[in-house]
Enzyme design. Structure first.
Site, short mmCIF file in Angstrom:
data_model
loop_
_atom_site.label_atom_id
_atom_site.label_comp_id
_atom_site.label_asym_id
_atom_site.label_seq_id
_atom_site.Cartn_x
_atom_site.Cartn_y
_atom_site.Cartn_z
N GLU A 1 -1.70 11.50 3.76
CA GLU A 1 -2.77 11.35 4.61
C GLU A 1 -2.60 12.40 5.82
O GLU A 1 -1.40 12.85 6.10
CB GLU A 1 -2.54 10.07 5.53
CG GLU A 1 -2.84 8.84 4.67
CD GLU A 1 -2.62 7.52 5.70
OE1 GLU A 1 -3.87 6.80 5.74
OE2 GLU A 1 -1.80 7.15 5.85
N GLU B 1 0.62 -1.19 0.12
CA GLU B 1 -0.04 0.03 -0.14
C GLU B 1 1.00 1.30 0.02
O GLU B 1 1.96 1.29 0.89
CB GLU B 1 -0.89 0.08 1.41
CG GLU B 1 -1.84 1.27 1.19
CD GLU B 1 -2.50 1.37 2.70
OE1 GLU B 1 -3.03 0.34 3.36
OE2 GLU B 1 -2.74 2.61 3.20
#
Length: 871
Positions: free
Chosen positions: A169, A164
Site C-alpha cells: 500500500e 487481511e
C-alpha cells in the site's frame, strides 16, 4: 487496504524487553550456524517456486475468468471518496498493462470520484505461496493504491478476525509538505485479532534505494507466505518478516509468555462455545484471494501529509498501472509453503526485518496462591510509578507526620487530570494478579487532603484498571467498604473489596493502574497525600499452642485417662505441651471447646497446619508409625496421615525437635471440611504408644510467608554448592574484612574462560512461581581484583538444565550500578522481569555472576547474601 479502520498507523515495533535483555539458551558459551544467509541471491524467486497462476495483461480486455469487479459506493469502510465501477473508464487493459484509473465523478454523483476494485475471489484462491506484482503506483494527495489479499471464506469470523494481508500500500506518493519532505514510503501490513474496533495490525514501511519514488517507475512487490510466516519484498529485497506468535511454557506445561510476539486470532471454540485466543498460524492458514484497487481519500491518506484530497491531482485521472500479477507454489511442500524461502541475513532479527506483532501476551498462570502487594509505603515502588495522567505535574515524595513518614503527594492545577500509580508507563507493565484473593482481599490506602479543590462540589473518585484499560471500575471514594466521608486535613483509610471490584466488571488477573482523584475537570487547587497503598487479605490464624495453652483449644487425651501438661524445654522453645501415653490405647492433641470451630476456608490454597515435635521417650518399637489426624464437624470428616507424609517428609527422631507441615489444600482434597475444624491430633498409632512421652510447640493453622531460598549467607548451601563451570578452580569460603559480611564465597578466574556461581544439586531446583509478582534474586558482591582487561560484569540465571536462561549486565539490576573494586554492592533482579525475558522460574537451577566470557583473567571477587525471596 484497511476496512472499518481508524487512522492508519504502521510502525516497525520491537519487543520492549529485547533491547535490554539478552536471552541465552546454553550454560557456557553459545551456538553457531554455518549458514551464510548473506550469500543468498534474492534477485529472483528460488527455483522451487512454480508459477501456477498469472495474468500478464497481454490481451485487449480484462480477463473475466480471473477477475471480477466490485461495484459499490461504500467507500471501503474507510470514508473513501470514490465509487467503484466496472466502467472501462476506470479499469482497462492497454499495451500489456492493466490500468486502474481514479477520476472525478459526474456532477451530482453519490461520491466525488470513481475508480475500480478488482478481485480474484472464487476464481483464484490460495493458501500459501509467492504473490508478486510489477507496477507503477499513482501519486498525489489522496491517492491510495493497494495490492492485497482477503480471506475467501471467513472461517474465523468477520473482518479482521479472518485476517487481511496487505502486500503493498502507499498513500500520497510524491506529495511534498511544507517542510520539503516528499512522501515515498510503501507499506506491508497484516490485520487480525479481535472484532472491530478492537482490531489489531502490524507491519513495516520501506523506502526504495537512493530515494527513488515508487510513483516514478515500475517496481516489483511480493510476499512469500508459508505456514506461520509471511515475508515482504520490493524488487527482490526482503524488508519485512511477520510470524505467528510462539508461546512459552513453564516446566508444568502452563503458558507463561511469548517467545515471539507475532499475530494471533480470537474465535469461539466449537466444542466449548468459549471465545479463545489462539497463538498459531490462524487466521493466515486459509484460502485468500487477490485484490487490486485505487482508493481516493479515506481515513489514512486524508489525515497525513498535506491532508485531504488534492483535486488537481485527479483532474485528468490518476492511474495505477500493473504490468503483471503472478502466483507461485512451493513445489517442495505445497501444503505448508515451506522449503522455498528467499531469505537473507537479518530477516528474523528484531533490529532488521522482523516485525513485532500485537498478540496479547498470555499472563503467567495464576498460582491460586494469594500474594499481597504493597504499591506504595514510605518509598516509591519502581514497579508502580507515581503518575499524573494529563496535568503536566510531577507527583513528589514528601514527609508527613511521624506515623506516615514519606508519602506520595499529588497537586492538581488548571489542566483536567487523573492521578495515581501506573505500571503501564514501564517498558514491561507489571500486572498484578489479585484473582486468588477474590473472596476476602481488598485494596486499601490512606489519604489526607491537604487542600480541597476550588470547586466545592468536586466528587472524589477511586478508579482501577486492568490489562491496559481493557477493563476498569470507577467509584466514588465514599463507596469504600466502610463508607468513610472525606474530611480535609486528616488521614483516612479507604478499602475496596476485590469481590466488589470483580462484580463491577474488573478483571482481577491483570491490575495495572490505580487512580485517586477529584472528578475530571473539578480538581483544580487540590493537594493530597497517599500512603500505604496495598493489596491485602486478612487471613484467619489459629494458634493451638505457643508457650501457653489456648483455653479454647485445650490439651487433650482422648481415651488414656491422662492429663497432658505444660513443661519447660530448651531455651528456644520454653514452655511446651507434653503428652504421655500409658498402657491404655489413646490418641492425643488439641480439642476445641464447646461450639468452637475454626474456619480455614480462606486458607485452603495457601495455608498449612504446622507444629514442632520432640519425642522424649519413644515407643516400645522403633517402627511404630507416628500419625497426624485432623477432624471437622464433630468427626463427620477426618484425614489421618503418617508424619512422614508432611512437607518435610521425615519421621520422628528421639531427642530432636522437628517441624511438620501439612498443606490445607491437600487435606481438603482428601475430604476434610476446612470450614469447621475442631480436633487436631498427634500420636503414635493406636495401641502401640505405651511408654511414649512427647512434646509439641508452635502448633498453628496459618498462612506461611512466601517461600525463599538462601544460596549463600555466611556458609555454603549444601544443595546449591559454589561452582566453576569451566576454569578448573574450586571456589572457597573466605572471611571478609567487612564485619557485616563475615564468611563469603570467593571466586578466582585464571586464563581459561569460565563462568562461576551456584549450581543446584539434582532435585534441589527452586520453584519461584508463587514469587512471580513480588520476588527478586538478590546478592552482595565485592570485586577484590579486576580482570586484566576491561570487561562487562554479567548476571545469568538458568532453569530446566539450561533449557531457559536470561543473561544481563549487572548494571541492569534495580540498583543500576557497575561494580566498584573494593566495595560491597547489592544487586537486585525482579523475577517478573526475568520471566518476561524467557526464564522459566518454576525450576531455577543455576545462578551465575562473572566477567563476560573470555575476559575475566585475573578477576577475584566475593559474593554474599545470595537469595531468591519476596522483596
Amino acid at each position: 487496504m484497511r476496512i472499518k479502520s481508524v487512522k492508519h498507523t504502521t510502525r516497525n515495533l520491537s519487543l520492549s524487553v529485547g533491547a535490554a535483555i539478552a536471552i541465552s539458551l546454553t550454560g557456557c558459551g553459545g551456538s553457531n550456524s554455518d549458514t551464510d544467509l548473506k550469500a543468498v541471491d534474492t534477485s529472483a524467486p528460488v527455483e522451487d517456486w512454480v508459477m501456477i497462476w498469472n495474468d500478464e495483461f497481454d490481451g485487449d480486455s480484462i480477463d473475466s475468468t480471473k477477475w471480477s469487479h466490485e461495484v459499490n459506493c461504500s467507500g471501503g469502510g474507510n470514508n473513501e471518496q470514490q465509487c467503484y465501477t466496472d466502467s472501462s473508464e476506470n479499469s482497462f487493459v492497454a499495451d500489456g498493462m492493466l490500468n486502474i484509473v481514479a477520476k472525478p465523478a459526474e456532477e451530482g454523483a453519490e461520491l466525488p470520484y470513481t475508480s475500480a476494485r478488482l478481485r480474484t475471489k472464487y476464481k483464484g484462491d490460495w493458501t500459501y505461496g509467492r504473490f508478486e506484482m510489477r507496477a507503477k503506483l499513482p501519486s498525489g494527495q489522496g491517492s491510495w493504491p493497494a495490492f492485497w489479499m482477503l480471506p475467501t471464506d471467513e472461517v474465523y469470523g468477520s473482518w479482521p478476525k479472518s485476517g487481511e494481508i496487505d502486500i503493498i500500500e502507499a498513500v500520497n506518493l510524491g506529495v511534498v509538505d511544507a517542510d520539503g519532505n516528499e512522501e515515498k514510503y510503501v507499506h506491508g501490513t497484516l490485520h487480525y485479532g479481535r472484532d472491530w474496533p478492537q482490531n489489531e495490525s502490524s507491519g513495516k514501511e520501506y523506502l526504495l534505494p537512493d530515494g527513488a519514488n515508487p510513483a516514478d517507475d515500475f517496481h516489483t512487490y511480493a510476499i512469500e507466505w508459508q505456514e506461520g510466516e509471511i515475508r515482504w519484498y520490493v524488487d527482490g529485497y526482503l524488508y519485512a518478516t511477520q510470524m505467528a506468535s510462539e508461546v512459552r511454557y513453564n516446566s508444568k506445561g502452563e503458558a507463561s509468555g511469548l517467545v515471539h510476539q507475532g499475530w494471533f486470532s480470537e474465535y469461539f471454540d466449537i466444542a466449548t462455545g468459549e471465545k479463545e485466543v489462539h497463538w498459531d498460524a490462524a487466521p493466515f492458514d486459509q484460502d485468500f484471494h487477490i485484490l487490486l484497487n485505487l482508493a481516493v481519500g479515506g481515513d489514512w491518506p486524508s489525515n497525513v501529509n498535506n491532508l485531504g484530497i488534492d483535486e488537481t491531482a485527479f483532474a485528468n485521472g490518476q492511474s495505477y498501472i500493473i504490468d503483471y500479477v503472478r502466483v507461485y507454489e512451493c513445489s517442495t511442500n505445497p501444503m505448508t509453503g515451506k522449503g522455498c524461502e528467499t531469505v537473507r541475513g537479518g530477516y528474523k532479527d528484531e533490529d532488521d526485518a522482523l516485525v513485532t506483532g500485537k498478540a496479547p501476551i498470555p499472563e503467567p498462570p495464576s498460582t491460586g496462591v494469594v500474594q499481597e502487594l504493597t504499591v506504595f509505603a514510605d518509598a516509591a515502588n519502581p514497579d508502580w510509578p507515581i503518575w499524573d495522567c494529563c496535568g503536566g505535574s510531577t507527583p513528589t515524595i514528601e514527609t508527613d507526620d511521624a506515623e506516615h513518614g514519606a508519602v506520595a503527594e499529588f497537586v492538581i492545577g488548571a489542566a483536567p487530570t487523573v492521578m495515581g500509580f501506573n505500571t503501564t508507563l514501564l517498558d514491561t507493565p507489571v500486572r498484578f494478579d489479585a484473582s486468588p484473593m477474590l473472596t476476602a482481599g481488598a485494596l486499601t490506602f490512606e489519604m489526607k487532603v491537604v487542600s480541597l479543590p476550588s470547586d466545592a462540589n468536586a466528587v472524589w473518585k477511586f478508579k482501577i484498571e486492568s490489562n491496559s484499560a481493557s477493563q476498569a471500575v470507577e467509584l466514588d471514594i465514599t463507596q469504600d467498604v466502610d463508607g468513610n466521608p472525606l474530611t480535609a486535613g486528616t488521614w483516612q483509610t479507604y478499602s475496596f473489596s476485590m469481590q466488589d471490584l470483580a462484580d463491577a466488571g474488573l478483571d482481577l488477573t491483570g491490575i495495572d493502574v490505580i487512580m485517586i482523584f477529584p472528578a475530571w475537570g473539578t480538581g483544580e487547587g487540590a493537594t493530597y497525600r497517599v500512603d500505604n497503598v496495598k493489596f491485602a487479605i486478612d487471613y484467619p490464624e489459629l494458634v493451638l499452642f505457643a508457650d501457653q495453652t489456648n483455653m479454647e483449644w485445650p490439651l487433650w487425651d482422648c481415651c488414656g485417662g491422662s492429663t497432658p501438661v505444660e513443661a519447660i524445654d530448651d531455651e528456644e522453645h520454653g514452655t511446651v505441651a507434653e503428652f504421655s501415653i500409658g498402657e491404655t490405647p489413646t490418641v492425643m492433641g488439641f480439642l476445641s471447646g464447646d461450639g468452637v470451630k475454626f474456619d480455614a476456608s480462606l486458607l485452603e490454597a495457601v495455608g498449612v497446619i504446622q507444629f514442632e515435635m520432640k519425642v522424649v521417650t519413644g515407643t516400645a518399637s522403633d517402627t511404630t508409625p507416628w500419625l497426624f489426624k485432623v477432624e471437622s464437624n464433630g468427626a463427620a470428616q477426618a484425614v489421618e496421615l503418617d508424619l512422614s507424609a508432611s512437607n518435610e517428609g521425615v519421621a520422628p527422631v528421639t531427642g530432636e525437635w522437628q517441624t511438620y507441615t501439612f498443606n490445607l489444600q491437600n487435606l481438603a482434597d482428601a475430604g476434610l471440611d476446612l470450614s469447621a475444624i475442631d480436633v487436631v491430633m498427634i500420636f503414635p498409632t493406636w495401641g502401640a504408644g505405651e511408654g511414649a512421652v512427647y512434646r509439641v510447640d508452635n502448633a498453628k493453622i496459618f498462612n506461611p510467608p512466601p517461600p525463599s531460598i538462601t544460596l549463600f549467607a555466611d556458609q555454603e548451601n549444601a544443595q546449591w554448592p559454589m561452582w566453576d563451570c569451566c576454569g578448573g578452580s574450586t571456589p572457597t569460603v573466605e572471611i571478609d574484612g567487612d564485619a557485616a559480611h563475615g564468611a563469603t564465597a570467593e571466586f578466582q578466574i585464571g586464563a581459561t574462560p569460565t563462568v562461576m556461581g551456584f549450581l543446584a544439586e539434582d532435585g534441589a531446583e527452586f520453584d519461584a512461581t508463587t514469587l512471580l509478582t513480588s520476588g527478586v534474586i538478590q546478592f552482595d558482591m565485592k570485586v577484590i581484583a579486576t580482570p586484566s582487561e576491561t570487561t562487562a560484569w554479567v548476571f545469568k540465571v538458568e532453569s530446566l538444565g539450561a533449557e531457559t536462561a536470561v543473561e544481563l549486565a549487572l548494571e541492569a539490576s534495580k540498583e543500576g550500578e557497575v561494580p566498584v573494586t573494593g566495595e560491597w554492592q547489592t544487586y537486585t533482579f525482579d523475577l517478573l522481569t526475568l520471566s518476561d525475558a524467557g526464564l522459566d522460574i518454576s525450576a531455577i537451577d543455576v545462578l551465575m555472576i562473572f566477567p563476560a566470557w573470555g575476559t575475566g583473567d585475573g578477576a577475584i571477587y566475593r559474593i554474599d547474601n545470595v537469595k531468591i525471596t519476596s522483596e
